[in-house]
Structures are given as C-alpha cells and as structure tokens.
Design a protein around this motif. Structure first.
Motif, PDB file in Angstrom:
ATOM      1  N   ARG A 254      55.971  53.260 -30.786  1.00 22.44           N
ATOM      2  CA  ARG A 254      56.199  52.902 -29.330  1.00 22.44           C
ATOM      3  C   ARG A 254      57.489  53.387 -29.739  1.00 22.44           C
ATOM      4  O   ARG A 254      58.258  54.214 -28.588  1.00 22.44           O
TER       5      ARG A 254
ATOM      6  N   ASN B  58      50.748  52.932 -22.160  1.00 24.43           N
ATOM      7  CA  ASN B  58      49.729  52.161 -22.934  1.00 24.43           C
ATOM      8  C   ASN B  58      48.502  53.210 -22.957  1.00 24.43           C
ATOM      9  O   ASN B  58      48.932  53.538 -22.406  1.00 24.43           O
ATOM     10  N   THR B  59      48.133  53.513 -24.410  1.00 27.11           N
ATOM     11  CA  THR B  59      46.938  54.060 -24.473  1.00 27.11           C
ATOM     12  C   THR B  59      45.849  53.875 -23.924  1.00 27.11           C
ATOM     13  O   THR B  59      45.799  54.493 -23.457  1.00 27.11           O
TER      14      THR B  59
ATOM     15  N   GLN C 252      46.763  42.205 -32.816  1.00 30.09           N
ATOM     16  CA  GLN C 252      47.217  43.691 -33.210  1.00 30.09           C
ATOM     17  C   GLN C 252      48.865  43.915 -34.217  1.00 30.09           C
ATOM     18  O   GLN C 252      49.509  43.414 -33.413  1.00 30.09           O
TER      19      GLN C 252
ATOM     20  N   ASP D  47      49.699  38.775 -25.249  1.00 29.19           N
ATOM     21  CA  ASP D  47      50.312  38.310 -23.556  1.00 29.19           C
ATOM     22  C   ASP D  47      48.948  38.363 -22.770  1.00 29.19           C
ATOM     23  O   ASP D  47      47.955  38.961 -22.597  1.00 29.19           O
TER      24      ASP D  47
ATOM     25  N   THR E 244      58.015  43.918 -24.969  1.00 30.46           N
ATOM     26  CA  THR E 244      58.594  42.557 -24.955  1.00 30.46           C
ATOM     27  C   THR E 244      59.564  42.510 -25.280  1.00 30.46           C
ATOM     28  O   THR E 244      60.437  43.128 -26.523  1.00 30.46           O
TER      29      THR E 244
ATOM     30  N   THR F  95      55.079  41.453 -30.856  1.00 30.23           N
ATOM     31  CA  THR F  95      55.628  40.358 -30.776  1.00 30.23           C
ATOM     32  C   THR F  95      54.671  39.358 -31.241  1.00 30.23           C
ATOM     33  O   THR F  95      54.715  38.198 -32.117  1.00 30.23           O
TER      34      THR F  95
HETATM   35  N1  LIG Z   1      54.373  42.165 -25.983  1.00 34.98           N
HETATM   36  C1  LIG Z   1      53.915  42.913 -27.310  1.00 34.98           C
HETATM   37  C2  LIG Z   1      52.811  42.793 -26.920  1.00 34.98           C
HETATM   38  C3  LIG Z   1      52.294  44.181 -26.552  1.00 34.98           C
HETATM   39  C4  LIG Z   1      50.871  45.277 -27.143  1.00 34.98           C
HETATM   40  O1  LIG Z   1      51.144  46.364 -27.988  1.00 34.98           O
HETATM   41  N2  LIG Z   1      49.915  44.628 -26.299  1.00 34.98           N
HETATM   42  C5  LIG Z   1      48.720  45.238 -26.626  1.00 34.98           C
HETATM   43  C6  LIG Z   1      47.609  44.199 -27.012  1.00 34.98           C
HETATM   44  S1  LIG Z   1      47.327  44.302 -25.376  1.00 34.98           S
HETATM   45  C7  LIG Z   1      48.491  46.425 -26.667  1.00 34.98           C
HETATM   46  O2  LIG Z   1      49.195  46.533 -25.387  1.00 34.98           O
HETATM   47  N3  LIG Z   1      48.019  47.449 -27.300  1.00 34.98           N
HETATM   48  C8  LIG Z   1      47.499  48.877 -26.766  1.00 34.98           C
HETATM   49  C9  LIG Z   1      47.939  49.644 -27.829  1.00 34.98           C
HETATM   50  O3  LIG Z   1      48.513  49.880 -29.171  1.00 34.98           O
HETATM   51  O4  LIG Z   1      47.559  50.889 -27.874  1.00 34.98           O
HETATM   52  C10 LIG Z   1      54.625  43.242 -27.373  1.00 34.98           C
HETATM   53  O5  LIG Z   1      55.963  44.272 -26.761  1.00 34.98           O
HETATM   54  O6  LIG Z   1      55.066  43.540 -28.875  1.00 34.98           O
END
Ligand SMILES: N[C@@H](CCC(=O)N[C@@H](CS)C(=O)NCC(=O)O)C(=O)O
Lengths: 343, 395
Positions: A91, A44-45, A154, A200, A108, A158
């Motif tokens: 990603r 993650n970022t 965002q 989440d 997810t 999911t």
């Molecule tokens: N579990 C979900 C959501 C994962 C997700 O990307 N969450 C966001 C909000 S907590 C995130 O981590 N963003 C960080 C980023 O995009 O830099 C998925 O796999 O789609």
C-alpha cells in the motif's frame, strides 16, 4: 515465479528509480486529477464493510465512500473513482510512487508512517483498536490467557508490532505465524493452525461476519491492545491536495453535526444558519479556497451522505459487521468525531 | 618467411579509426562509459526522488530494535533484537530449508530417476506419473496444497497424536525431545568433521590397497562407523550426558523440546517433491547418456547390476548430471522465497516485515538481492568445483 511476491515491491522500487518525478509544486495532484478526470484510490483487496468489490466489480465500503466523497467534491461525480486493491505490504509504495492519489485502506496513523514514508494522514475515519479473535470452543476469556499460543498475523501491519509489544509487556511468549496475504492467514486461522487471529477490531468483525465458516463459533475478545486510528493518506509533496482531502473529511463530519443528510441536503440549502450556508456553498467561497467548485461539500453529502450515514451503511448495526458507533460517534454524542469549523 | 612476405605486401597503416583493434577498444570504452553513466543516472535519480518525496534512505535502520517476533529461529532472537539480527535469522531459516531441501530432493530425485528406467513396468510407470504430475503444477499451488493439507488434516494442538517416546504431532507441527545441550555435545559436534576426514582417509587407503593387491574392502559400513564413531567416543568421554528436554503439555498444546512447524514441513515437502521431479529427469538423462555398451561390457566382465551402476555407469553419468543439477539446486534455493506465502519466516518474509516497518524498500530489496546472489554464486561455485574434479578423474 521464483520471486513472484517480490515483483510488486521490486516494481514499485523500480518505479521510484526510473520515474523522473513530476515537479512537486503544490496543486500538481489536483491538476493531474482534473486532467485525467478521475481519482485513483488505493483500497483493501477485500475487507467487507471497508472496501470490497462485488461480482460486477462495484466497490463498496467505508474506505471506498471516502474516495467517492472526494470525487464528488472535485468533479461533482462520486463515481469518478478508479480503485487499486493493495495488500498490507504494497500500500505505501503504491501511494508514494504515484500509482494512487489517495490511500483509503484501513491504515493506522503512526509517527513512522507520517514522518518517514513520504506520506501524510489527512484525518481519522475510524477510531479502532487491535483485538483478538478465538474459537469459542477454546474457552478463552481474555487475551492475557494466550500464553505460549500460536497467533496468526499479517505482515506489514501495525498489528504485527503491537502483538510483539503486548506479548513482551505481558510475558506471553506468543508464537506468531506471519502471512503475506489476508487470504492465507484466514485459511490458516480457520483451519485451526493458530489459536487466535489478531488485527483491528473492525477487521475482526468483518472477517468473522464474512469469512468464518460459522460466525457463531468465534468470539472477539473484549480487550483492545492498541490504538488504531484508521484514516486516508496522501503523498507528502502536495500540501494543497492534502488540505483538500482533509477538508472533505471535515465536511462529512460537519454535515452530521449539523444534521445535514443526503436526504435533506437540498432543503438545507435554504437554511438560515450561516454555518450551513457556508458549508453547502450557498454563501462564501470555501470551495474556491480549496481550488474546487463551491458546491463541493453539497455534492459530497448529496451523493455519499454525511459521516454517520457512511458509517451506518457500511459497518453499522444493520450490517453484518454490527459495529456500534462508540468512539466514532460525534463529540456531541460522546465520541471523538470533531469537525474543524468550515469558515 | 612471413616477415619477407610482409615486407613486400605491407598495406598502408590504416588510420587509427579504421584499425579494428583500436576500434574494438573504443567500443569497449564507450560501452563501459554507457553502463557507468546509466548506473550513475539511476542512483542519483533514485536519491533525488527519494529525497523529494522525503523518504528516508540508508542502512542505519539495521541496528535499530526490530520490535517483531519471528516464529522459528535457529539463533536466539526476540523482539528487542535488531533488524540486522532479524535478517540473519531469516537468512539462516532460508539456508536451513535450502540445505535440507537440496539433500532430500537429490536423494528422492535420484531414486525416481533410476526407477523410471527400471525393468519393472509398474515401478517405471509410477515414476513417470510422478514426474509428469509434479513438474507440471505450479510450485506455489503445491505449497498451498501441502499447507492446507497439513493444517486441516493434523489433529488439533490440544489433542496431539502421540507416537510414544514423547513425540507429538498436531497442527502445531512435530514436537520431539531434544538433548539438553552440554559441553560434551559441542565437543562431539566438533569431532564430527574429524570423523568425516577419517572416513575419507580410510576410503583412500582402501582404494590404494585395491589398486595394489586387487583385493576389495567393504567401504560403506566402515566409513559410517568412523563418521559416527568418532563423535560418539568423544561424547562418551565427556561423560555421556543424556538428559533430554521433553515436550511439556501447555494450555494450548506442547512446548519445550524441539519442533518442526507445519510451515517448514509444507515448504520442504513442496520444494523437495517439486524439485525431485526435475532431478529425476536429469538423472535419467545422465544414465541414458552412457552408452549401453558400457553396461554390456561390465556384464561381460561379470559385474552384477549394482556394481555396474555404481562403478561404471554413474561415474560417467555424473559428468552429464552435475551441470544441470547445479541449476536445480539454485532453483530450489530461490524458490524457497515462496515461503512467505505459507507463513514460514524465511529471509524474504523477514525483509518484507522490515520493509513495511521501516519503509525502506530499496534497502531491503537490495539486501535480499545481495543475499540471494551470494548464495547462488556460492552454490554455483561449489558445483563447478565438483564438476571440474569429476571431469578430471574421467580424463
Ligand atoms: N490498521 C493496521 C492493519 C491494516 C491491515 O492491513 N489489516 C489486514 C487484516 S484485516 C488487511 O486489511 N489485509 C488485507 C490485505 O492485505 O489484502 C495497519 O494499518 O497496519
């Protein structure tokens, strides 16, 4: 500048176009990793507790520890990892285009992703569900009260789909404001543009603890509207690498189930239990079957800890996230974590 | 005569390989073959790679259910609509921002460009300061600034500021009453082009009359009256329905009526103020390009400053202004794709979402590129047409 945000996706698409893909024979990923001497890990970022870099550029978090455990299993060195921060949108391309070897980034496991994106999930490292965070002052008790509310979300998650499903099923007429980056969605939510922020529940806990101007001004609503099994994924074209990563996860779980920790793993080597002997490579040839050193699990446990240790260290009760084990306890303790037998 | 010369000095026919004409053709063929081969290689390579990685391809997803909501739409859309329709919603949102942006940026840019040439020292200085500041700060930062300013400064949605007439301003944006659409409104809308055509016909007639008799007719007011009047009469004949949908208070703010979201506001503000700074320079340069003698001559003929600018300077300046203006319009349209950074659901934002839900990156990116290419070529085409027209008038 004009297409700034497009560049990433376009570059990845272009990469898929021009890279004459290396022969997709089994084991190619592991061979390449051994040759370059480190694992490239997509994270993650910046999501405290899961993957976040400090001012020295040192990465920590539950998702980061998974990559470290794999590195320890392959190289005997948990630090043989390089990190690639990815946002929700980049990603999958980062993984399938070969930029990273593992994607360990609160992702997810869904059918579409598993079956049609050219990737496979190797297991679940955190059983989660989607929740809502609202300002305390709004006096909202349940997500069902969000009728007509603006909700920040965002893109590429999911989360976005679940929100639509939930709003449709409950006739809530929710107005989403969709952001590309976590950063801007936080600015908008904490600035008051949206009545609720959804992602989440673990992500909410992290954002509340780390990014809220005052965490106590915000509450996370009790209901979860979806199942979000988060786990690492690898490319679809290399079953051996897939198997290896999968079994490193099981080894971490098995260690917790058998009471092996980073602190006692040395003594455990002399355990009389044949299961433990096999896991730690004292007997059998489990490591060789995976194409790596027989001390693979020993190294992973010693350097990174078992699953329970990883959980508590990064997101557990003693961290700012204060997450309970819940579903993520071992099956013996009423949770869902169940390691396949190492034999 | 030439024939005679040639009869004497005719050189031996060069071998085909040395004949420059044939060579040129060969080069062209080789070039085309190269481009085609490269194209074939890229496409087939992509397809093999995608297949090898077991990534789905094709545009079939476009009629599958999208499953996500879009915050603001010009046409009816919900989560059960198709990806194709979602794309259309995004495209319309992009066009909405672009059209409004181009119009406002042109007006603001022209005003500032003229202001920079003003004899009033303060006005000229302010205009220069505007241009120098805005065009030197990256647009993305300006967008973040406007968005943060709007979301932070506006009152909370449950404490919206009311301006009377049921207009509310809050973090949710601007909400205002909107007519309940009835047939008469649609007829009035259809009558609008006729009004415009009427105004054009009127001004042609007025000009012809001026040519013949030398007498001037006022143009602006009658034209406006015709443009507004025709639809108005149609609406009145339709029974003048004037029921308004008024924003209603909900638990979280207001609903109903029509709304402008902060995302849209921030995007338009950012795009307009930024692009206007470039347009101002173009307008200024265009005016300066018309030699001072023209203005002096006009003054000598007794024309006041206004008519001088309108009748003498601007028509000539336009020739210089229009071509670079085209690229500003194109820039504004393409820059509108930064919308995704501040949560406005434009084409790129919707395509991004689709891309991630379906994983079909190449298809989505190719759609975005095709759309922007089409839009850009249309703008360029329209501007070129206009450019040729005014060039013709100038002889
Ligand atoms: N579990 C979900 C959501 C994962 C997700 O990307 N969450 C966001 C909000 S907590 C995130 O981590 N963003 C960080 C980023 O995009 O830099 C998925 O796999 O789609």
């Amino acid at each position: 500048m004009k297409f700034r945000h497009l560049v990433g996706a376009a570059a990845a698409a272009l990469f898929a176009v021009v890279s004459v893909s290396g022969a997709a024979q089994a084991g190619a990923t592991l061979d390449a990793i051994k040759k370059k001497g480190f694992i490239q890990c997509g994270v993650n970022t910046g999501l405290a507790g899961f993957s976040v870099a400090d001012s020295q550029g040192v990465w920590t978090g539950l998702d980061v520890d998974i990559c470290k455990a794999v590195a320890a299993a392959v190289f005997g060195d948990a630090n043989a990892v390089k990190y690639t921060p990815t946002n929700a949108q980049q990603r999958f391309t980062a993984l399938t285009s070969g930029e990273v070897d593992i994607l360990s980034r609160n992702t997810t496991w869904t059918l579409t992703r598993d079956a049609s994106l050219g990737m496979m999930f190797t297991g679940v490292t955190y059983y989660d569900g989607q929740g809502f965070m609202v300002p305390k002052s709004a006096k909202i008790k349940s997500a069902k009260e969000l009728k007509g509310a603006t909700v920040c979300v965002q893109t590429g998650t999911t989360t976005e789909l679940n929100l639509a499903d939930f709003a449709r099923a409950n006739k809530l007429n929710i107005k989403p404001v969709v952001f590309e980056s976590l950063e801007e969605s936080k600015v908008a939510f904490f600035g008051g543009r949206c009545k609720a922020y959804t992602t989440d529940a673990s992500g909410l806990a992290s954002i509340r603890a780390k990014d809220a101007p005052n965490p106590d001004d915000y509450i996370i609503l009790p209901e979860l509207i979806s199942k979000e099994p988060l786990g690492p994924a690898v490319r679809r074209d290399d079953v051996e690498w897939f198997t290896l990563v999968k079994w490193v996860l099981y080894a971490l779980g098995e260690a917790e189930e058998s009471g092996i920790t980073s602190a006692n793993v040395n003594e455990m080597k002399s355990s009389a239990d044949p299961n433990i002997q096999r896991l730690l490579g004292v007997s059998g040839d489990m490591g060789q079957k995976l194409g790596i050193d027989n001390a693979w699990a020993f190294n992973a446990i010693k350097q990174v800890g078992n699953y329970g240790e990883i959980f508590e260290r990064n997101v557990g009760q003693k961290t700012p996230l204060r997450l309970a084990r819940g579903l993520n306890a071992t099956w013996k303790n009423g949770g869902l974590m169940y390691a396949m037998p190492v034999r | 005569m030439a024939d005679q010369d040639r009869a004497i000095h005719v050189p031996p026919r060069p071998s085909p390989w040395n004949d420059p004409k044939i060579r040129a053709i060969i080069y062209q063929i080789v070039l085309i073959a190269g481009v085609v081969a490269l194209g074939v290689f890229l496409v087939s390579n992509t397809l093999t790679n995608l297949e090898q990685r077991q990534i789905r391809t094709g545009y079939g997803f476009l009629d599958q259910e999208a499953g996500f909501f879009i915050g603001e739409t010009l046409i009816s859309y919900d989560a059960a609509s198709s990806y194709g329709r979602a794309f259309l919603v995004g495209l319309l949102n992009t066009l909405k921002v672009s059209v409004i942006g181009v119009v406002l940026a042109t007006i603001l840019g022209t005003i500032i460009g003229i202001a920079r040439l003003s004899q009033n020292w303060i006005v000229a200085r302010l205009a220069s300061a505007y241009v120098e500041t805005l065009r030197n700060i990256p647009l993305l930062l300006q967008l973040f600034f406007w968005y943060a300013a709007l979301t932070n400064l506006l009152p909370a949605s449950d404490h919206a500021a009311e301006f009377g007439l049921n207009i509310f301003l809050s973090k949710e944006g601007l909400r205002y009453p909107w007519p309940v659409v009835e047939d008469a409104h649609i007829w009035a809308l259809i009558a609008l082009p006729f009004g415009i055509a009427g105004a054009v016909a009127f001004s042609r007639w007025a000009r012809a009359r001026q040519m013949k008799t030398g007498r001037q007719m006022p143009l602006l007011w009658p034209s406006l009256v015709i443009i507004v009047g025709v639809p108005l009469i149609v609406w009145l004949m339709g029974g003048a329905p004037s029921q308004f949908e008024i924003p209603e208070k909900t638990k979280f703010g207001h609903d109903g009526g029509a709304a402008v979201t902060p995302e849209f506001l921030a995007l338009v503000l950012g795009l307009v103020t930024y692009t206007a700074s470039f347009i101002a320079e173009i307008v200024r340069a265009g005016i300066l390009a018309v030699s001072w003698g023209q203005s002096e001559a006009a003054a000598a003929l007794g024309l006041r400053r206004g008519p001088t600018l309108r009748l003498v300077v601007l028509p000539q300046a336009l020739r210089v202004i229009v071509p670079p203006m085209t690229s500003q319009f194109l820039n504004l349209t393409k820059n509108s794709s930064l919308a995704v950074a501040i949560g406005y659901p434009d084409l790129v934002s919707v395509a991004n979402t689709t891309l991630n839900q379906t994983g079909q990156a190449i298809e989505c990116i190719s759609l975005i590129m095709a759309v922007y290419l089409t839009v850009s070529l249309s703008i360029a085409g329209a501007m070129n047409w206009y450019n040729r027209r005014i060039a013709l008038v100038e002889r």
